[in-house]
Design an enzyme around this catalytic site. Sequence first.
Site, PDB file in Angstrom:
ATOM      1  N   LEU A  77       0.904  -1.224   0.054  1.00  0.00           N
ATOM      2  CA  LEU A  77       0.043  -0.071  -0.055  1.00  0.00           C
ATOM      3  C   LEU A  77       0.844   1.096  -0.107  1.00  0.00           C
ATOM      4  CD1 LEU A  77      -2.049  -2.232   0.936  1.00  0.00           C
ATOM      5  CD2 LEU A  77      -3.220  -0.341   2.164  1.00  0.00           C
ATOM      6  N   GLU A 131       1.087   4.157  -2.749  1.00  0.00           N
ATOM      7  CA  GLU A 131       0.965   4.694  -4.279  1.00  0.00           C
ATOM      8  C   GLU A 131       2.084   5.666  -4.669  1.00  0.00           C
ATOM      9  OE1 GLU A 131      -2.935   3.661  -2.557  1.00  0.00           O
ATOM     10  OE2 GLU A 131      -1.174   4.579  -1.785  1.00  0.00           O
ATOM     11  N   GLN A 161      -6.566   2.065  -6.829  1.00  0.00           N
ATOM     12  CA  GLN A 161      -7.434   1.353  -6.428  1.00  0.00           C
ATOM     13  C   GLN A 161      -8.892   2.041  -6.410  1.00  0.00           C
ATOM     14  OE1 GLN A 161      -8.158  -0.605  -2.449  1.00  0.00           O
ATOM     15  NE2 GLN A 161      -7.314  -2.268  -3.616  1.00  0.00           N
ATOM     16  N   ALA A 166      -9.640   6.494  -7.465  1.00  0.00           N
ATOM     17  CA  ALA A 166      -9.072   7.617  -7.962  1.00  0.00           C
ATOM     18  C   ALA A 166      -8.660   8.523  -6.786  1.00  0.00           C
ATOM     19  CB  ALA A 166      -9.870   8.548  -8.778  1.00  0.00           C
ATOM     20  N   HIS A 185     -14.315   7.439  -1.583  1.00  0.00           N
ATOM     21  CA  HIS A 185     -14.348   6.501  -2.708  1.00  0.00           C
ATOM     22  C   HIS A 185     -15.100   6.975  -3.804  1.00  0.00           C
ATOM     23  CE1 HIS A 185     -13.047   4.222   0.750  1.00  0.00           C
ATOM     24  NE2 HIS A 185     -12.323   3.523  -0.090  1.00  0.00           N
TER      25      HIS A 185
END
Length: 660
Positions: free
Chosen positions: A397, A399, A421, A423, A466
């Site tokens: 994890l 990015e 995973q 935006a 999300h």
Amino acid sequence: MQFDHKHFDKDLLIQLYAGLVKPRMIEEKMLILLRQGRVSKWFSGIGQEAIAVGATMALDSDEYIMPLHRNLGVFTARKMPFSKLFLQWQGKKEGYSKGRERSFHFGSNEHHICGMISHLGPQLAIADGIALAHKLQKEQKVSLAFSGDGGTSEGDFHEALNTAAVWGLPVIFLIENNGYGLSTPSSEQFICKQLADKAVGYGMASKIIDGNNILEVYQAIKEAREYCITEQKPIMIEAMTFRMRGHEEASGVKYVPKELFELWGKKDPVQNYEDFLKKENIIDDAQIAAIREAIQQEIEAGLEIGFAAEAIKPDTAEEVADVFVPYKAENTVITDSCAKSEKKFIQAISDAMRQAMERHPKLVLMGQDIAEYGGAFKVTEGMMEQFGKERVRNTPLCESAIIGTALGLSIKGYKAMMEMQFADFATVGFNQIINNLAKIHYRWGQNADVVVRMPTGAGVGAGPFHSQSNEAWFTHTPGLKVVYPATPEDAKGLLLASFEDPNPVIFFEHKALYRSVSGQVPDDYYTIEIGKARLVQEGSDVSIITYGSGVHWATEYAKQHPELSIDILDLRTLSPLDYEAIEASVKRTGKVLLLHEDCLMGGIGGEISAWISENCFQYLDAPIVRCASLDTPIPFAIELEQNFLAKGRLDESVQKLMQF
């Protein structure tokens, strides 16, 4: 200072001396020029030369190095001509960055050096990507990344080391511990006794060395290189040293206790090594004078060239052209005879990735849970089984590190796809996207052949973290192509085009469309040109210019209102925009509604509205109207989310426009 020279022949010992003296002499000259006002800024590495020179000379010349501000010895040891270095520092067109970058913020593939950015930490992950390319190609090579002691406090340091350890990458992480991050002492940066102590937490080997002893540096890096290649693991080297000047000359050194200068002055890497060579009769005064004279001549000749160079004459066309790698896309002609299958949006995306992986053997997919699990949305399901875990890679994890790794792969001629995973999670990789991917070609001609896939959008009750439509963050940044398809056919063709394009592409995929939208999609490999809008339907009363989910809202609205002749333009690409298609739509109706799911403030609708006002005002019969979502975070409850979305205000916006 003890110099153990049993591993070294005489010629190498002298070569190391010449390599060590050169950056010192250049720096001494630059400091004189700075005091004379003939150069504007300088980051001094005096006192630390042995690390840069020793490390560089210990590597093969085709192994990449990620240097920082104080590593002049890397550039000189890679035999960059001083004349061109000085042109670079003076901001001349003939330098390494056409005057676009300062000091050491540039790279050169010819010399296998990757240019730094001021944020320091992100360069470590690029070393991961280069090392991953070595690993995939079964090359017996390493990459080496520099960090200062202050830089180890950054999250990028942790992400890069953790990724390298988990993936078993042959990377040397070389920390120059000079006791200060600008003026902040190490005691206020970390509590552990030594930075090398952190390596155990990553399951990584480490070593502490005397950074002022060039033979110790050279030998340690040689051994580290052999270890990385043999074990296929990273290693951390902490080189203890001290800088004898300020962070940069304007900052001074008042924050450093005077006794430290006295202590470290006795450990000067150049003088001590010279004294040792003379004592051992390896070199004499005549040889020293000859070495210094040759360096001095190169410096003086380079200064003459640099000071004589003309000031840059800005060329706007060239500046704009150099933002992207020149690339001529070939748009596939899709005819009725093309074999097609009914596919959902998500299936079209998966189909594109499979065909891209088959066509491009150097394409690597990376992301959280994308291998055995198939990704959060199952887009990559089955791909690991088909293409193997080397090319379809689960990531930690982290990015930022993975985007940096993707850039490192690009430097080695690979293509990379990173699945964000959601935006929303781009925020923790934002620096890499905005300051590394987007700017690298403009800065020093290195392309970033990277696609970042971005599952985006609301409508599924996923709440504030999300569901964001954050495409406008990226359209503001020169150097990024931003693609946002609305249909399965466009999703496949545009994604394949994104993999073909050697420039960085941020590819938005609306989550609510994944399984709710279907269409006929060509079975074979095809591309749709990035930067070309699609006319969904032609009309004469009002233009709705939109993209993504807005296309479906507009199409549904048009069916519900047959009394209106609605022109619907699907932008498909948000950067670059298809201004020709926008202008044509304005001309057809004279009334323009800009519709997007993103919030109103700062959304791309405002930019398009301004462009239309400036360039198409004579065709307008009414003010431009924007219809966007509320300027609030996206709420979780479905009722609140529906109230948030622009779709609920579409009719009101159209009626407002039609009153004119």
